[in-house]
Design a protein around this motif. Structure first.
Motif, PDB file in Angstrom:
ATOM      1  N   HIS A  79     -15.026  62.932  26.164  1.00 15.90           N
ATOM      2  CA  HIS A  79     -16.101  63.369  27.052  1.00 15.90           C
ATOM      3  C   HIS A  79     -15.801  63.044  28.513  1.00 15.90           C
ATOM      4  O   HIS A  79     -16.089  63.850  29.397  1.00 15.90           O
ATOM      5  CB  HIS A  79     -17.429  62.763  26.615  1.00 15.90           C
ATOM      6  CG  HIS A  79     -17.952  63.346  25.335  1.00 15.90           C
ATOM      7  ND1 HIS A  79     -18.253  64.681  25.195  1.00 15.90           N
ATOM      8  CD2 HIS A  79     -18.202  62.779  24.130  1.00 15.90           C
ATOM      9  CE1 HIS A  79     -18.682  64.918  23.967  1.00 15.90           C
ATOM     10  NE2 HIS A  79     -18.661  63.774  23.292  1.00 15.90           N
ATOM     11  N   LEU A 123     -14.034  59.573  21.278  1.00 15.63           N
ATOM     12  CA  LEU A 123     -14.980  60.486  21.936  1.00 15.63           C
ATOM     13  C   LEU A 123     -15.270  60.045  23.372  1.00 15.63           C
ATOM     14  O   LEU A 123     -15.584  60.884  24.221  1.00 15.63           O
ATOM     15  CB  LEU A 123     -16.272  60.598  21.120  1.00 15.63           C
ATOM     16  CG  LEU A 123     -16.169  61.479  19.878  1.00 15.63           C
ATOM     17  CD1 LEU A 123     -17.377  61.268  18.972  1.00 15.63           C
ATOM     18  CD2 LEU A 123     -16.013  62.942  20.246  1.00 15.63           C
ATOM     19  N   PHE A 175     -19.234  68.275  20.386  1.00 19.53           N
ATOM     20  CA  PHE A 175     -17.786  68.167  20.246  1.00 19.53           C
ATOM     21  C   PHE A 175     -17.298  69.556  19.857  1.00 19.53           C
ATOM     22  O   PHE A 175     -17.594  70.044  18.768  1.00 19.53           O
ATOM     23  CB  PHE A 175     -17.416  67.132  19.183  1.00 19.53           C
ATOM     24  CG  PHE A 175     -15.931  67.036  18.923  1.00 19.53           C
ATOM     25  CD1 PHE A 175     -15.094  66.479  19.870  1.00 19.53           C
ATOM     26  CD2 PHE A 175     -15.379  67.517  17.742  1.00 19.53           C
ATOM     27  CE1 PHE A 175     -13.729  66.392  19.646  1.00 19.53           C
ATOM     28  CE2 PHE A 175     -14.020  67.429  17.509  1.00 19.53           C
ATOM     29  CZ  PHE A 175     -13.201  66.867  18.466  1.00 19.53           C
ATOM     30  N   SER A 214     -20.740  62.642  17.865  1.00 18.30           N
ATOM     31  CA  SER A 214     -20.802  63.062  19.257  1.00 18.30           C
ATOM     32  C   SER A 214     -22.245  63.369  19.678  1.00 18.30           C
ATOM     33  O   SER A 214     -22.689  62.953  20.751  1.00 18.30           O
ATOM     34  CB  SER A 214     -19.915  64.288  19.481  1.00 18.30           C
ATOM     35  OG  SER A 214     -19.933  64.672  20.821  1.00 18.30           O
TER      36      SER A 214
END
Length: 156
Positions: free
Chosen positions: A73, A69, A22, A14
């Protein structure tokens, strides 16, 4: 690799690819069968399929992490996080994440039946009661022989 190592790897991926932290849980879920990972909307956690680590290795696991991810996000930023959204596709391209993961080969159970008169073989995915059916060729009785496991690619 255990959940602790997975968590550390997820945080590193991340930071490296998204330059964002993260802050939730990453864990393995062995019950996942057809997908490499999943992002949980309610808890913001990410679950990863441990079979992908065993079959394809750490590189493919990182690729799946980048994909999940992207969901993570974008959802936290209240942007389009679904597969069909332009924001999602653009972010996938920016970080070099795949849209879909490689398929795992799965074993399929097949049940084998034989006609008593003409010896014709029948293969079925679901088990059936042979007393309720007759052979389509000769009308003879059908007998259950055995259960076999074959790879998914051999069935299709």
């Amino acid at each position: 690799m255990e959940n602790k190592e997975l968590q550390a790897l997820m945080e590193m991926v991340s930071e490296r690819y998204f330059r964002k932290p993260f802050r939730h849980q990453a864990r393995f879920n062995a019950r996942l069968k057809t997908t490499g990972g999943r992002y949980l909307l309610a808890s913001h956690d990410i679950e990863m399929n441990p079979h992908y680590l065993k079959v394809f290795g750490k590189v493919e696991l990182i690729e799946i992490m980048k994909h999940e991810l992207c969901h993570y996000h974008l959802h936290l930023e209240k942007r389009g996080y679904k597969h069909r959204d332009a924001d999602f596709r653009k972010l996938l391209e920016e970080v070099g994440a795949p849209r879909f993961c490689k398929p795992l080969e799965a074993a399929v159970r097949l049940h084998e039946y034989t006609c008593e008169d003409c010896s014709t073989h029948f293969m079925r995915k679901r088990r059936m009661n042979p007393d309720r059916y007759r052979c389509g060729k000769c009308g003879g009785r059908i007998r259950y022989r055995r259960q076999r496991e074959v790879m998914q690619r051999d069935v299709n």
